[in-house]
Every structure is written in C-alpha cells, then in structure tokens.
Scaffold this motif. Sequence first.
Motif, mmCIF file in Angstrom:
data_model
loop_
_atom_site.group_PDB
_atom_site.id
_atom_site.type_symbol
_atom_site.label_atom_id
_atom_site.label_comp_id
_atom_site.label_asym_id
_atom_site.label_seq_id
_atom_site.Cartn_x
_atom_site.Cartn_y
_atom_site.Cartn_z
ATOM 1 N N GLY A 56 0.852 -1.171 -0.056
ATOM 2 C CA GLY A 56 0.041 0.062 -0.207
ATOM 3 C C GLY A 56 0.752 1.334 -0.066
ATOM 4 N N GLY A 57 0.177 2.520 -0.477
ATOM 5 C CA GLY A 57 1.117 3.591 -0.515
ATOM 6 C C GLY A 57 0.328 4.693 -0.835
ATOM 7 N N LEU A 58 1.069 5.677 -1.684
ATOM 8 C CA LEU A 58 0.279 6.742 -2.262
ATOM 9 C C LEU A 58 -0.537 6.268 -3.453
ATOM 10 C CD1 LEU A 58 3.428 9.193 -2.290
ATOM 11 C CD2 LEU A 58 1.460 9.377 -0.815
ATOM 12 N N ASP A 59 -1.670 6.785 -3.637
ATOM 13 C CA ASP A 59 -2.680 6.524 -4.745
ATOM 14 C C ASP A 59 -2.051 7.218 -5.729
ATOM 15 O OD1 ASP A 59 -4.553 5.429 -6.324
ATOM 16 O OD2 ASP A 59 -6.335 6.159 -5.441
ATOM 17 N N THR A 60 -1.975 6.739 -7.138
ATOM 18 C CA THR A 60 -1.572 7.293 -8.271
ATOM 19 C C THR A 60 -2.428 7.319 -9.534
ATOM 20 O OG1 THR A 60 -0.222 5.546 -8.984
ATOM 21 C CG2 THR A 60 1.059 7.084 -7.418
ATOM 22 N N ALA A 61 -2.303 7.963 -10.290
ATOM 23 C CA ALA A 61 -3.040 7.793 -11.766
ATOM 24 C C ALA A 61 -2.252 6.820 -12.348
ATOM 25 C CB ALA A 61 -3.156 8.877 -12.414
ATOM 26 N N PRO A 62 -2.581 6.385 -13.603
ATOM 27 C CA PRO A 62 -1.734 5.193 -14.221
ATOM 28 C C PRO A 62 -0.600 5.994 -14.819
ATOM 29 C CG PRO A 62 -4.240 5.119 -14.745
ATOM 30 C CD PRO A 62 -4.039 6.165 -13.847
ATOM 31 N N ASP A 63 -0.554 7.123 -14.973
ATOM 32 C CA ASP A 63 0.687 7.797 -15.156
ATOM 33 C C ASP A 63 1.781 7.852 -14.180
ATOM 34 O OD1 ASP A 63 -0.473 10.009 -14.083
ATOM 35 O OD2 ASP A 63 -0.529 11.195 -15.808
ATOM 36 N N MET A 64 1.402 7.375 -12.991
ATOM 37 C CA MET A 64 2.120 7.631 -11.533
ATOM 38 C C MET A 64 2.099 9.060 -10.912
ATOM 39 S SD MET A 64 3.290 4.353 -11.253
ATOM 40 C CE MET A 64 2.061 3.958 -12.243
ATOM 41 N N ARG A 65 1.403 10.093 -11.717
ATOM 42 C CA ARG A 65 1.008 11.001 -10.796
ATOM 43 C C ARG A 65 0.283 10.976 -9.539
ATOM 44 N NH1 ARG A 65 -0.982 16.106 -14.465
ATOM 45 N NH2 ARG A 65 -2.167 14.147 -15.325
ATOM 46 N N VAL A 66 0.830 11.358 -8.619
ATOM 47 C CA VAL A 66 0.061 11.303 -6.922
ATOM 48 C C VAL A 66 -1.031 12.055 -7.134
ATOM 49 C CG1 VAL A 66 0.298 11.968 -4.506
ATOM 50 C CG2 VAL A 66 2.447 10.950 -5.788
ATOM 51 N N LEU A 67 -2.102 11.399 -6.481
ATOM 52 C CA LEU A 67 -3.494 11.973 -6.541
ATOM 53 C C LEU A 67 -3.826 12.599 -5.234
ATOM 54 C CD1 LEU A 67 -5.355 9.053 -8.092
ATOM 55 C CD2 LEU A 67 -4.522 11.139 -9.365
ATOM 56 N N ARG A 68 -4.640 13.621 -5.294
ATOM 57 C CA ARG A 68 -5.204 14.364 -4.081
ATOM 58 C C ARG A 68 -6.382 13.474 -3.395
ATOM 59 N NH1 ARG A 68 -4.615 18.693 -7.743
ATOM 60 N NH2 ARG A 68 -3.133 20.417 -6.915
ATOM 61 N N GLN A 69 -6.873 13.949 -2.324
ATOM 62 C CA GLN A 69 -8.127 13.318 -1.900
ATOM 63 C C GLN A 69 -9.236 13.116 -2.632
ATOM 64 O OE1 GLN A 69 -8.589 11.348 0.692
ATOM 65 N NE2 GLN A 69 -6.740 11.624 1.773
ATOM 66 N N ASP A 70 -9.510 14.278 -3.766
ATOM 67 C CA ASP A 70 -10.473 14.366 -4.785
ATOM 68 C C ASP A 70 -10.402 13.661 -5.794
ATOM 69 O OD1 ASP A 70 -8.804 15.835 -5.800
ATOM 70 O OD2 ASP A 70 -10.108 18.078 -5.573
ATOM 71 N N GLY A 71 -9.116 12.992 -6.150
ATOM 72 C CA GLY A 71 -8.893 12.261 -7.212
ATOM 73 C C GLY A 71 -8.071 12.891 -8.337
ATOM 74 N N THR A 72 -7.789 14.302 -8.005
ATOM 75 C CA THR A 72 -7.178 14.948 -9.164
ATOM 76 C C THR A 72 -5.659 14.804 -8.852
ATOM 77 O OG1 THR A 72 -7.370 17.078 -7.634
ATOM 78 C CG2 THR A 72 -9.030 16.490 -9.426
ATOM 79 N N PRO A 73 -4.816 14.953 -9.791
ATOM 80 C CA PRO A 73 -3.408 14.626 -9.913
ATOM 81 C C PRO A 73 -2.546 16.137 -9.335
ATOM 82 C CG PRO A 73 -3.874 15.170 -11.715
ATOM 83 C CD PRO A 73 -5.363 14.953 -11.249
ATOM 84 N N LEU A 74 -1.668 15.740 -8.309
ATOM 85 C CA LEU A 74 -0.786 17.137 -8.122
ATOM 86 C C LEU A 74 0.286 17.183 -9.363
ATOM 87 C CD1 LEU A 74 0.234 15.545 -4.628
ATOM 88 C CD2 LEU A 74 -0.640 17.778 -4.861
ATOM 89 N N PRO A 75 0.485 18.521 -9.645
ATOM 90 C CA PRO A 75 1.067 18.717 -10.925
ATOM 91 C C PRO A 75 2.294 18.111 -11.472
ATOM 92 C CG PRO A 75 0.341 20.479 -9.706
ATOM 93 C CD PRO A 75 0.396 19.780 -8.839
#
Length: 478
Positions: free
Chosen positions: A408-427
Amino acid sequence: MTAPARTVRRADAVDAEVYTAVAIVGGGASGLTAALMLADAGIDCVVLERDALPSGSTALSSGFIPAPGTRVQRAHGVADDSAARFAADIQAKAHGRAAPALVEAYAKAIGPALDALQERHGLQWMLLDGFLYPGHSVHRMHALPQKTGAALMAALQAAAEAAGIPVLTQAVVDTLVLDAGDRVVGIDYLRPDGTRESLGCDALLLACNGFGGNADMVRALLPEMAEATFGGHVGNDGSAILWGESLGARLRDLGGYQGHGSWVTPQGALMSWAVMMEGGVQINAEGRRFHDETQGYSEAAVHVLAQPGGIAWNVFDTPLLALARGFPDFCEAEAAGALRRCDSVAALADCIGCDAAVLQATLDAIHGSAPAPAPTAAPAADGRVFARGLEAPYFAVKVTGALFHTQGGLDTAPDMRVLRQDGTPLPNLLAAGGAAGGVSGDAVWGYLSGNGLLSAVAGGYIAAHTAAALVQHKEASA
C-alpha cells in the motif's frame, strides 16, 4: 506513531546551487529504471539515495520480474501470453481487488520496460521456465542469470554509471518543497556530516519505500504481522506515506503486503518457494500439514506464524533438493547449516520434534493424493493434489513467516502522478515502487509472485515517460 521527520514546506523556489529536471528519491529498481529511461529520453535527472550503496528492497529480493510479451519470452516459445492475460492473473490472485487502471498500466508497460533494459542497457534476462509460480498461468518470470536481487541492483547501478546518471548517496531527503499551487520546486536533504542541502527540480519522483521497517506503522496497519520477522530493508520507514499525509494525498491498499512463509530460521535467509510448488510440503511442530502450499508464499507467512511457536519445517526429498540448489539463496542457507538430512520418517520426526506416527500419516496422505500410481486417489484434505509422494532420504529446513515489503502507499493515476483526496493529480509529483500503492489489493493473499518488482520496474518506466513529458511541456511553454 513513531516516525522519521518527513515534512513539507511551502516556497516559490528553493535556494539551491544545483538544479535538475527530475529529482528521484530512492535508488532501488524503481528509481534506477526511471533514471535510465529519462537518460534515454535526453532528460537530466539526479537520484538521491539514503544509503552509502543503493540496495533497498530489491537487493533483498530474488530479483524475479514477471512480464508478458518480451523478446526473451517469445524466444523460449511462449507465444500465448499477453498483457491482458497477465492482468487477468493479477486480478484473479487479488480477488478483483487490485486497482484496475494500474493493473492494466503495469501489465502493458513491464514487457517494453524489460526489453528496453536489455536492448539499451545490457541487462540479459533469462526466463524461468522450469516451474510456474503461484497464480501465474504461463511462464513469464524473468531474472538475470545470477537469480538474485543483488545481481539485479548491481546491473542497474552499472547501467546508470555507464549512462552518466548522477547518483547522490548518503543523502537523506526529509523535506519536499512545494509552491502555493502544489507544484514541487525542490527538496531538502541531510548529508552525513549533518549539513543540509537543497536541490531544485521541475518534477519529483518518490521511488523510496514502503513502511515495513516502521514497527509502529506495521503494528497499526498490519497487526497480524506485528511480531513477524522483517525481511526487508530498514529504509522502508514510511516516508512516502508521511509526505502524502502532509500534502493531503490519497492513500490506497494499506492492508496489502508481501509476506513470505519460507524465511529460514535462525540463519535469516530466503528459501525458494519453487520447492513447495514442485512437491515440497510445510509441516508444523505437531507433524501435520496446515495449508495448501501452492496458493502462494505471501499468505503462507500468516499460516506459518499461526502454527505452534510460529515455525514450520519445509520438507522435501532428493529431486527437490537438486531444484533448490539452483537458487543462490538456498545455497547460502545450506552453507550456513540450515539443511537437515533425515534417512527415515523416524529421523525426520526426531528432527521436527513430533510424533512419528502423526508424521507418517501426514506423508502417507501425500502419497494417497498422488495421481500415480493411484489414479483414483482423493486429493489431500486441503485440496492439494500431489504428482508424487516424498521418498527417503528426507530433507528439512526450519522456517518462519516474514514480512518483506508493504504493497500500500500513495494513490496514483496510471501515469504515476500522485492523486489528491478528490482524485485530481498533483501537478508534478510522481510515485512508483514501494512509495505507491501496488496491484495486490488490500490483503496478504492478493500478492501475485513478482508483484513487488513488477510495480517497481513498470512504475519507474511509466513515471519516467510522464516526467519527461512534463519537463518537455514546461520547456516548450517557457
């Protein structure tokens, strides 16, 4: 929870003499794979590694990586594998509880990643085709000829050095620097002499660790492994999760981890599960089998720890000993005195410390489940069917259950960008390997053999392509 100081500070820029396009925290398989792919793309990067020599969880592993559709796999005549088939195997093991988008992304990326490491950086893969690991429907496990994680790390380090990639060792990153828009502008790190330094960057990849080495986090998040031996790297201190919490990032599958039910004790070495898959058994202190060993070595850790004294004996015979000796980890354990030879059931019972009659019944049940020479025989009580029984002389190795690394760990999009709680990626913050949530779901039984290095190498490969695109976009917009 007791935890290392891992902080986030806000600033529009860092006061640093050194700048790089992509900073990579962690010099294991994930970080070095990403660095090599960035070098191939002509993107500058710096790898920051906490230890004097990069090793991490990779060096402590067997170094086996599952991948479909590689040149090596095809050369061995395996033509019926695909990313879709691999993804189906991953989800079958995880009971459908692995993140579907990540499963698909990793299954598609790992083959091209291994081919790129071979063709451009000299890693000469071989296919382990003598047996199937638990949960895999086809031979797709790759390794270097040495069959060790240490050899894999050495090859990646040599490739990084040949590519001219800066790897800054003994650099403990403790602070991420982000501007008001959540864009990473740099990192602060500690040097061995106590001085602090900063590095500016356009993008940051966390390829550092899980939390298996943080006893308080394990106790809170994985209580069933609280007293288990930790067979992973001490650098797995939960840094990525702590940074993520500070940033309001979303976390995923914190109950997922890789255990191993074959940690040789007291020698402290790993014994290959191939012996179990090919007919070996685990027997407890009472002389009984207690689970179907072919279901997987990860969940076997929990089964073993539930036995009297938290130990079991791996029991096998001469043909399986020959198989075991094909793995360097076993040879090291044997050299350290772990292997016991027993010429009879009575001698094996004395070794284990159990009743000989109970042990005899256990071994008779194995014979009784074998399809030949008794084709009508019923399977063993736990459902396992053995191709043959074990024959004297018997060999035994004392083992316990161990925690290797968390999934387990940081949730990421399939492109490995880290996601915020609302599911949007950090830049421009990415995570891969142990820092990110993997594809094993949220329980020990979801771990498919090789998932750790799958997420490390595939994740590093994907993250490099994402980071390169971010850097190129920034340069084009400047």
